[in-house]
Design a protein around this motif. Structure first.
Motif: not given
Length: 254
Positions: A135-142, A160-164, A208-213, A220-224
């Motif tokens: 998730h850190i590397a993906q934030r850099e990508q964004i 921007t959008a990320v998939t989980r 899940l709420a803790e993992l998401f935050t 960082e993304a606009d959409y999930l």
């Protein structure tokens, strides 16, 4: 785009968007690694000297985007009937050019998508691995994408959008399917490059709420986007999405 005729795809996309009344969001990309060594050849596509599927698919994407924007590209049979003008692909669906997402698996590709004025779609795989959490590397990508986009001057794209993969574990069935998943990233080799895949999130709604935050890229993304186990049927996937919606609302995301 390795298997697509860009002009035919433009017609299909415009028709689909018209049927959807301008609501379609379309993701395109070079395409994921595949087991068929001659797949493109069987579809009638081969590489010329000095070409790669990366360069060819980017050229096709450019042609596709010109077509959906209504750029005239075809010579008419009777030029006098059209004032000597070229013809566009029809139909043209207004606004579709701003709803094209490029699936990027690396930093350079994300920067290129920004320069081209497309939206960024980042999945659960990165062809980048320097030991940092996914998730850190993906934030850099964004962020690299946004820097590139902001410097491009384009008026399309910029989102921007990320998939989980995320699964609430509430019932015994949930626990059977997803409660015993190992947490953590996966690292391997794809097409000769080190790749890092993000984890599958599974747990109670609070977990899940803790993992998401704590997920830097999700914040960082606009959409999930959430990958769903289609093989488990519509009813089960409704159950999954209803509970993910509860999690997202509880942490204040829209």
């Amino acid at each position: 785009m390795r298997y697509e005729n860009p002009l035919y795809m433009a017609e299909e996309a415009a028709v689909t968007d018209a049927i959807a009344r301008g609501r379609m969001q379309l993701g395109i990309s070079r395409g994921s690694p595949e087991p068929a060594a001659n797949g493109q050849e069987l579809f009638g596509y081969t590489l010329g000297e000095g070409e790669s599927w990366s360069s060819v698919t980017r050229e096709r994407a450019a042609t596709f985007r010109e077509a959906i924007a209504g750029t005239p590209i075809a010579r008419p049979v009777h030029p006098e009937q059209h004032g000597g003008q070229l013809l566009p692909i029809t139909p043209v669906s207004p606004g579709l050019e701003n709803r094209i997402w490029w699936g990027a698996a690396g930093f350079e590709t994300a920067e290129w998508a920004g320069r081209e004025g497309m939206n960024l779609l980042s999945s659960t795989l990165l062809l980048e691995d320097d030991g940092r959490p996914f998730h850190i590397a993906q934030r850099e990508q964004i962020r690299r994408y946004l820097d590139s986009y902001n410097a491009s001057g384009h008026t399309t794209g910029g989102q921007t959008a990320v998939t989980r993969s995320a699964f609430p574990v509430i019932t015994d069935t949930d626990d059977l399917y997803f409660g015993r998943r190992e947490r953590g990233d996966s690292v391997g080799q794809i097409e000769g490059m080190r790749a890092r895949s993000g984890p599958t999130y599974a747990g109670s709604l609070d977990e899940l709420a803790e993992l998401f935050t704590r997920d830097a890229a999700m914040s960082e993304a606009d959409y999930l986007l959430f990958a769903l186990p289609n093989q488990l049927g519509v009813e089960y996937n409704e159950h999954v999405m209803a509970n993910i919606t509860k999690v997202v609302k509880d942490i204040g995301w829209k």
